[in-house]
Structure formats: structure tokens, C-alpha cells
Motif scaffolding. Structure first.
Motif, PDB file in Angstrom:
ATOM      1  N   SER A  82       0.855  -0.842   0.074  1.00 61.86           N
ATOM      2  CA  SER A  82       0.386   0.154  -0.278  1.00 61.86           C
ATOM      3  C   SER A  82       0.999   1.311  -0.346  1.00 61.86           C
ATOM      4  O   SER A  82       1.981   0.963   0.509  1.00 61.86           O
ATOM      5  CB  SER A  82      -0.584   0.381   1.422  1.00 61.86           C
ATOM      6  OG  SER A  82      -1.662   0.818   1.111  1.00 61.86           O
ATOM      7  N   PRO A  83       0.494   2.196  -0.684  1.00 61.77           N
ATOM      8  CA  PRO A  83       0.990   3.420  -0.695  1.00 61.77           C
ATOM      9  C   PRO A  83       1.408   4.122   0.464  1.00 61.77           C
ATOM     10  O   PRO A  83       1.717   5.345   0.705  1.00 61.77           O
ATOM     11  CB  PRO A  83       0.484   4.448  -1.759  1.00 61.77           C
ATOM     12  CG  PRO A  83      -0.745   4.705  -1.744  1.00 61.77           C
ATOM     13  CD  PRO A  83      -0.654   2.478  -1.265  1.00 61.77           C
ATOM     14  N   SER A  84       0.003   3.677   1.917  1.00 49.43           N
ATOM     15  CA  SER A  84      -0.379   4.439   2.541  1.00 49.43           C
ATOM     16  C   SER A  84       0.816   4.121   3.789  1.00 49.43           C
ATOM     17  O   SER A  84      -0.154   3.754   4.499  1.00 49.43           O
ATOM     18  CB  SER A  84      -1.378   4.826   2.938  1.00 49.43           C
ATOM     19  OG  SER A  84      -1.855   3.665   3.363  1.00 49.43           O
ATOM     20  N   HIS A  85       1.721   3.771   3.804  1.00 49.33           N
ATOM     21  CA  HIS A  85       2.263   3.274   5.141  1.00 49.33           C
ATOM     22  C   HIS A  85       3.315   3.865   6.298  1.00 49.33           C
ATOM     23  O   HIS A  85       4.001   4.093   5.934  1.00 49.33           O
ATOM     24  CB  HIS A  85       3.855   2.122   4.581  1.00 49.33           C
ATOM     25  CG  HIS A  85       4.408   2.790   3.351  1.00 49.33           C
ATOM     26  ND1 HIS A  85       5.558   3.930   3.431  1.00 49.33           N
ATOM     27  CD2 HIS A  85       4.354   2.358   2.227  1.00 49.33           C
ATOM     28  CE1 HIS A  85       6.370   4.320   2.510  1.00 49.33           C
ATOM     29  NE2 HIS A  85       5.532   2.941   1.331  1.00 49.33           N
ATOM     30  N   THR A  86       2.132   4.503   7.274  1.00 42.70           N
ATOM     31  CA  THR A  86       2.862   5.708   7.542  1.00 42.70           C
ATOM     32  C   THR A  86       2.321   5.424   9.135  1.00 42.70           C
ATOM     33  O   THR A  86       3.311   6.424   9.744  1.00 42.70           O
ATOM     34  CB  THR A  86       1.513   7.267   7.443  1.00 42.70           C
ATOM     35  OG1 THR A  86       0.608   6.644   7.180  1.00 42.70           O
ATOM     36  CG2 THR A  86       1.907   7.852   5.623  1.00 42.70           C
ATOM     37  N   ARG A  87       1.686   4.040   9.172  1.00 44.35           N
ATOM     38  CA  ARG A  87       1.353   3.845  10.495  1.00 44.35           C
ATOM     39  C   ARG A  87       2.408   3.377  11.549  1.00 44.35           C
ATOM     40  O   ARG A  87       3.553   2.541  10.292  1.00 44.35           O
ATOM     41  CB  ARG A  87       0.853   2.486  10.690  1.00 44.35           C
ATOM     42  CG  ARG A  87      -0.430   2.891  11.831  1.00 44.35           C
ATOM     43  CD  ARG A  87      -1.294   1.996  12.113  1.00 44.35           C
ATOM     44  NE  ARG A  87      -1.820   0.917  10.879  1.00 44.35           N
ATOM     45  CZ  ARG A  87      -1.206  -0.453  10.920  1.00 44.35           C
ATOM     46  NH1 ARG A  87      -1.031  -0.614  12.603  1.00 44.35           N
ATOM     47  NH2 ARG A  87      -1.431  -1.597  10.342  1.00 44.35           N
ATOM     48  N   LEU A  88       2.796   3.732  12.440  1.00 43.25           N
ATOM     49  CA  LEU A  88       4.049   3.037  13.310  1.00 43.25           C
ATOM     50  C   LEU A  88       3.873   1.939  13.800  1.00 43.25           C
ATOM     51  O   LEU A  88       2.509   1.378  13.575  1.00 43.25           O
ATOM     52  CB  LEU A  88       3.859   3.776  14.325  1.00 43.25           C
ATOM     53  CG  LEU A  88       4.342   5.140  14.264  1.00 43.25           C
ATOM     54  CD1 LEU A  88       4.519   6.272  15.984  1.00 43.25           C
ATOM     55  CD2 LEU A  88       6.240   5.249  13.551  1.00 43.25           C
ATOM     56  N   VAL A  89       4.824   0.912  13.633  1.00 44.28           N
ATOM     57  CA  VAL A  89       4.680  -0.618  13.929  1.00 44.28           C
ATOM     58  C   VAL A  89       4.321  -0.546  15.002  1.00 44.28           C
ATOM     59  O   VAL A  89       5.199   0.241  16.381  1.00 44.28           O
ATOM     60  CB  VAL A  89       5.894  -0.957  13.722  1.00 44.28           C
ATOM     61  CG1 VAL A  89       5.912  -2.276  14.263  1.00 44.28           C
ATOM     62  CG2 VAL A  89       6.566  -1.300  12.019  1.00 44.28           C
ATOM     63  N   THR A  90       3.773  -1.274  15.468  1.00 46.07           N
ATOM     64  CA  THR A  90       2.983  -1.756  16.922  1.00 46.07           C
ATOM     65  C   THR A  90       3.344  -3.523  17.085  1.00 46.07           C
ATOM     66  O   THR A  90       2.533  -4.647  16.472  1.00 46.07           O
ATOM     67  CB  THR A  90       1.905  -1.785  17.207  1.00 46.07           C
ATOM     68  OG1 THR A  90       0.512  -1.728  16.402  1.00 46.07           O
ATOM     69  CG2 THR A  90       2.159   0.288  17.419  1.00 46.07           C
ATOM     70  N   ILE A  91       3.941  -3.862  17.840  1.00 45.78           N
ATOM     71  CA  ILE A  91       4.427  -5.201  18.694  1.00 45.78           C
ATOM     72  C   ILE A  91       3.710  -5.628  19.688  1.00 45.78           C
ATOM     73  O   ILE A  91       3.880  -4.978  20.456  1.00 45.78           O
ATOM     74  CB  ILE A  91       4.611  -5.843  17.982  1.00 45.78           C
ATOM     75  CG1 ILE A  91       5.698  -6.188  16.693  1.00 45.78           C
ATOM     76  CG2 ILE A  91       5.462  -7.452  18.228  1.00 45.78           C
ATOM     77  CD1 ILE A  91       7.198  -5.915  15.929  1.00 45.78           C
ATOM     78  N   PRO A  92       2.582  -6.238  19.567  1.00 45.11           N
ATOM     79  CA  PRO A  92       2.210  -6.397  21.101  1.00 45.11           C
ATOM     80  C   PRO A  92       2.833  -6.650  22.212  1.00 45.11           C
ATOM     81  O   PRO A  92       4.547  -7.652  21.668  1.00 45.11           O
ATOM     82  CB  PRO A  92       1.302  -8.156  21.060  1.00 45.11           C
ATOM     83  CG  PRO A  92       1.044  -8.065  19.736  1.00 45.11           C
ATOM     84  CD  PRO A  92       2.156  -7.996  18.927  1.00 45.11           C
ATOM     85  N   GLY A  93       3.389  -5.976  23.364  1.00 42.29           N
ATOM     86  CA  GLY A  93       4.392  -6.596  24.185  1.00 42.29           C
ATOM     87  C   GLY A  93       4.859  -5.181  23.878  1.00 42.29           C
ATOM     88  O   GLY A  93       5.201  -4.338  22.926  1.00 42.29           O
ATOM     89  N   ARG A  94       6.359  -4.787  25.003  1.00 40.44           N
ATOM     90  CA  ARG A  94       7.291  -3.672  24.903  1.00 40.44           C
ATOM     91  C   ARG A  94       9.129  -4.314  24.471  1.00 40.44           C
ATOM     92  O   ARG A  94       9.400  -5.158  25.260  1.00 40.44           O
ATOM     93  CB  ARG A  94       7.044  -3.206  25.864  1.00 40.44           C
ATOM     94  CG  ARG A  94       6.434  -2.049  26.153  1.00 40.44           C
ATOM     95  CD  ARG A  94       6.223  -1.610  27.119  1.00 40.44           C
ATOM     96  NE  ARG A  94       6.487  -0.625  27.603  1.00 40.44           N
ATOM     97  CZ  ARG A  94       6.966   0.029  28.531  1.00 40.44           C
ATOM     98  NH1 ARG A  94       6.425   0.006  29.813  1.00 40.44           N
ATOM     99  NH2 ARG A  94       7.926   1.167  28.514  1.00 40.44           N
ATOM    100  N   PRO A  95       9.435  -3.563  23.708  1.00 39.23           N
ATOM    101  CA  PRO A  95      10.676  -3.696  23.821  1.00 39.23           C
ATOM    102  C   PRO A  95      11.708  -3.933  24.828  1.00 39.23           C
ATOM    103  O   PRO A  95      10.779  -3.421  25.708  1.00 39.23           O
ATOM    104  CB  PRO A  95      11.643  -3.029  22.738  1.00 39.23           C
ATOM    105  CG  PRO A  95      10.290  -2.084  22.103  1.00 39.23           C
ATOM    106  CD  PRO A  95       9.405  -2.282  23.131  1.00 39.23           C
ATOM    107  N   PRO A  96      12.683  -5.239  24.929  1.00 41.58           N
ATOM    108  CA  PRO A  96      12.704  -4.963  26.532  1.00 41.58           C
ATOM    109  C   PRO A  96      13.922  -3.801  26.744  1.00 41.58           C
ATOM    110  O   PRO A  96      14.090  -2.702  25.622  1.00 41.58           O
ATOM    111  CB  PRO A  96      14.238  -6.301  26.246  1.00 41.58           C
ATOM    112  CG  PRO A  96      14.245  -5.925  24.674  1.00 41.58           C
ATOM    113  CD  PRO A  96      13.371  -5.457  23.752  1.00 41.58           C
ATOM    114  N   ASN A  97      14.265  -4.129  28.435  1.00 39.17           N
ATOM    115  CA  ASN A  97      15.283  -2.830  29.067  1.00 39.17           C
ATOM    116  C   ASN A  97      16.146  -2.840  28.686  1.00 39.17           C
ATOM    117  O   ASN A  97      16.838  -3.800  29.079  1.00 39.17           O
ATOM    118  CB  ASN A  97      14.324  -2.418  30.579  1.00 39.17           C
ATOM    119  CG  ASN A  97      15.626  -1.557  31.097  1.00 39.17           C
ATOM    120  OD1 ASN A  97      16.481  -1.246  30.843  1.00 39.17           O
ATOM    121  ND2 ASN A  97      15.323  -0.913  32.271  1.00 39.17           N
ATOM    122  N   LEU A  98      17.488  -1.953  27.856  1.00 37.88           N
ATOM    123  CA  LEU A  98      18.442  -2.213  27.687  1.00 37.88           C
ATOM    124  C   LEU A  98      19.372  -2.496  28.877  1.00 37.88           C
ATOM    125  O   LEU A  98      20.399  -3.336  29.165  1.00 37.88           O
ATOM    126  CB  LEU A  98      18.633  -1.371  26.700  1.00 37.88           C
ATOM    127  CG  LEU A  98      18.337  -1.375  24.996  1.00 37.88           C
ATOM    128  CD1 LEU A  98      19.047  -0.478  23.841  1.00 37.88           C
ATOM    129  CD2 LEU A  98      18.240  -2.886  24.089  1.00 37.88           C
TER     130      LEU A  98
END
Ligand SMILES: Nc1ncnc2c1ncn2[C@@H]1O[C@H](COP(=O)(O)OP(=O)(O)OP(=O)(O)O)[C@@H](O)[C@H]1O
Ligand code: SF4
Ligand SMILES: [Mg+2]
Length: 334
Positions: free
Chosen positions: A266-282
Motif C-alpha cells: 500500500s502506498p499509505s505506509h504511515t502507521r507506526l509499527v506496533t507489536i504486542p508487548g514492549r521492547p526490552p529494557n536494555l
């Protein structure tokens, strides 16, 4: 292409920030290489280390509170451990960067022509009149209409897309062999995004550059890269040809990234990626796979032992996972 002929060879690159909470490993041991005239995509969620990796490859870190180890050999020059003075010799000519925030890359109270001139005069020792001549040529090269007039404009008098073209013109001032573009289309509307990405493609061919395209948006890299690196928590978790990553990915995070990305077709790829859960605390990385808390396939082994990159089959296709996906289902680049 032998290692000597590669434009960039990165080996076990580690960038750690000293923070009040302890050492933060923003880049945790990254190795890859880049051919001449190649476009490589680096993708991953926010905070996965894309910008820190790119800046480390350029040798651009804060002066204090950062430790870098490993190697980044750029056109034969070892960036890690090099002095600022030595790095200034390669900035602009061997490597240039289009930074993540184009709106703040330009000085709002300086005419755009002057900003390009300055780069040409300070970095490349040009005279005032040759710099002006070259600046107008560069504005033309990046597709700015009426470059003679625009030379005297202030950034605020240009649209977002035009400003980003100016930022690209400044990056091109020294005819770099490698252009790193960090989220070059963030904040621009969809049609303008496509125009800027098309411009980068054209410039790459015309100027025989290599390009590293850094983005959280897989739609951006789907059709414009030959290879893709997928980053998670400061490490590469999968890499391969664009086809491998889109169609034969083995690492569940790659799939999650693809599935949660706006449709690549789709040409309208403006939405931010969201994957369930959160990235780890580094600051508190667990012993095992960093993706385990969010992964539907996680087993005890995943929580205890970190998977290293291993070959997937196709040359150069690597993934880090104990329970790789068997199938080749995925989004198809158009
Ligand atoms: N100067 C710094 N000091 C301490 N931590 C930092 C510094 N710069 C970046 N970090 C941390 O390093 C990690 C990686 O950041 P980075 O900016 O590279 O992510 P990114 O993948 O580019 O994300 P985004 O998509 O949001 O641009 C993050 O946890 C960030 O908070
Ligand atoms: S190693 Fe385990 S937790 Fe990590 S991605 Fe693979 S299956 Fe998931
Ligand atoms: Mg970033």
C-alpha cells in the motif's frame, strides 16, 4: 566481491552508553558488510539501535559516556578508535548522513544556499564563487525547481519535502561513496515520501553510491533494497536478501514486524509499527533471547540461552532463533 573490495565491513561492533542506571548496550555486537553501489535496509522498532549503529559506523558519538569496540572499516578506513581529525577526512567524501530529523538539520535563520556553501567551503576548501556554483548544481541535482532563486530562500520558505531535498543536497556536497539515510521520510506526507525515496534511488544510480536506508517501516525498504538487516535490542536477529527477509524469514520477530507493518504494497505506509508487548529494557537484558517475553514460540531454552546468528540456507541469509519458522509465508514485495 572479496572483503577488500567491500565498501564497508563491520565486525562485532558494540556501542555502550554509561547511564545513571548502568551500562546501556545500544549496539550489542553487530557484524555485516556492504558492497559498492548496494542499497541495504536496516529495520527494527523504535529503540532497537538503528540510529546508534549508523552513527557509530560514521564515528559520530557523544564525546563522553560512550564506549565503542569492534571494527567498522569504511573504504579501508578504520572508524573505531580514529581521532576526530582523521574522521573529518572521511566525513562528506567517504560517508555522509541524512539525519533522522530533517526539520532540525537546517539552520532556520540561514539561507539554504549559504548552508550548502558552508559545507563546501569548510569541508572541501572551495572558493566562495565555486561553492555557489556547485551549491546551485546540487539544488538542481536533488530536483529543486528554480535553484537560482531557491538558493536565497530560508528553510521556512520551503515545504517539508523541499527542505529534505536540501538536506540531501548538503549530504551529497562531498560526493560520498556511502550515504546513510536515517528515517529520511519521517514526517512527510505519503506522496512526498515516495518522491524522496525515488530521488535517493536515482541519486544512488547516478552517483554510483551505496545507500544504507534506516527505517522502522518495512514498506520503505520493500522495493528499494537488495538486502535487509533486522535489528532487535541492539543486535541483528535476521539478515538476508530482501526476498529472504520478506518471503523466507525464519525469526518470529521478523514476521511480527512484517505483520504489524502497514501493508507493504500500500502506498499509505504511515502507521507506526506496533507489536504486542514492549521492547526490552536494555539496562536489564535477560540471559536468553531478548524477544522471548513477546514471542509466541518461546520455550525454556529461549529464556536461558541467547541464540546466535546461524545460516538459513541461502547465502548470506542468517537468523538468530532456537525455534525458527519453517514456512516461507510472508508479505511479498511489489
Ligand atoms: N546518548 C545516549 N545515551 C544513552 N542512551 C542512548 C543514547 N542514544 C541512544 N540511546 C539509547 O540507545 C537505544 C537505541 O537507540 P536508537 O536511537 O539507536 O534507536 P532507533 O532504533 O534509532 O529508534 P527510532 O526508530 O526511535 O529512531 C535506545 O534505548 C536509546 O534510548
Ligand atoms: S529464540 Fe525463542 S523466543 Fe527468541 S524468537 Fe526464537 S522462538 Fe522466539
Ligand atoms: Mg533512530
Amino acid at each position: 566481491m572479496s572483503e577488500n573490495e567491500k565498501l564497508l565491513v563491520v565486525k562485532d561492533l558494540v556501542t555502550t552508553f554509561a547511564t545513571p542506571g548502568g551500562p546501556l548496550p545500544a549496539v550489542g555486537g553487530v557484524s555485516f558488510d556492504l558492497d559498492q553501489n548496494e542499497t541495504l535496509g536496516i529495520v527494527g522498532e523504535s529503540g532497537s539501535g538503528k540510529t546508534v549503529l549508523s552513527r557509530t559506523i560514521m564515528g559520530l558519538q557523544p564525546r563522553t559516556n560512550v564506549t565503542v569496540s569492534g571494527s567498522a572499516l569504511l573504504n579501508g578506513f578504520e572508524v573505531v578508535g580514529a581521532s576526530e581529525r582523521a574522521k573529518r577526512q572521511i566525513w562528506g567524501t567517504d560517508v555522509a548522513m541524512v539525519f533522522q530529523d530533517p526539520m532540525t538539520s537546517l539552520n532556520p535563520v540561514m539561507r539554504i544556499g549559504k548552508q550548502i556553501d558552508e559545507s563546501l567551503r569548510v569541508r572541501h576548501g572551495m572558493s566562495r564563487s565555486s561553492a555557489k556554483h556547485r551549491a546551485i548544481e546540487l539544488l538542481e541535482l536533488v530536483g529543486i525547481p528554480s535553484p537560482q532563486q531557491r538558493y536565497s530562500a530560508y528553510p521556512g520558505q520551503l515545504s517539508g519535502g523541499m527542505r529534505q531535498r536540501v538536506v540531501i543536497a548538503i549530504a551529497l556536497a562531498g560526493s560520498p561513496k556511502l550515504l546513510m539515510a536515517d528515517e529520511p521520510t519521517t514526517g512527510l506526507d505519503v506522496t512526498i515520501q515516495a518522491q524522496i525515496l525515488n530521488l535517493l534511488d536515482e541519486l544512488k544510480e547516478r552517483l554510483k553510491m551505496s545507500v544504507i536506508l534506516v527505517t522502522h517501516d518495512l514498506g520503505v525498504v520493500a522495493t528499494r533494497t537488495s538486502r535487509i538487516i533486522v535489528m532487535y535490542a541492539g543486535r541483528i536477529v535476521e539478515m538476508g536478501t530482501t526476498r529472504d527477509v520478506f518471503q523466507d524469514h525464519r525469526m518470529p520477530y521478523t514476521r511480527a514486524l512484517l505483520e504489524s507493518s502497514p501493508k507493504v504494497a500500500s502506498p499509505s505506509h504511515t502507521r507506526l509499527v506496533t507489536i504486542p508487548g514492549r521492547p526490552p529494557n536494555l539496562l536489564k537484558l535477560a540471559a536468553g533471547c531478548s524477544f522471548a517475553p513477546r514471542c509466541a514460540y518461546a520455550t525454556d531454552r529461549c529464556r536461558q540461552e541467547r541464540p546466535e546468528l546461524q545460516p538459513a540456507g541461502d547465502p548470506g541469509h542468517l537468523f538468530a532463533c532456537w525455534n525458527p519458522l519453517p514456512t516461507t509465508r510472508g508479505a511479498t514485495p511489489q
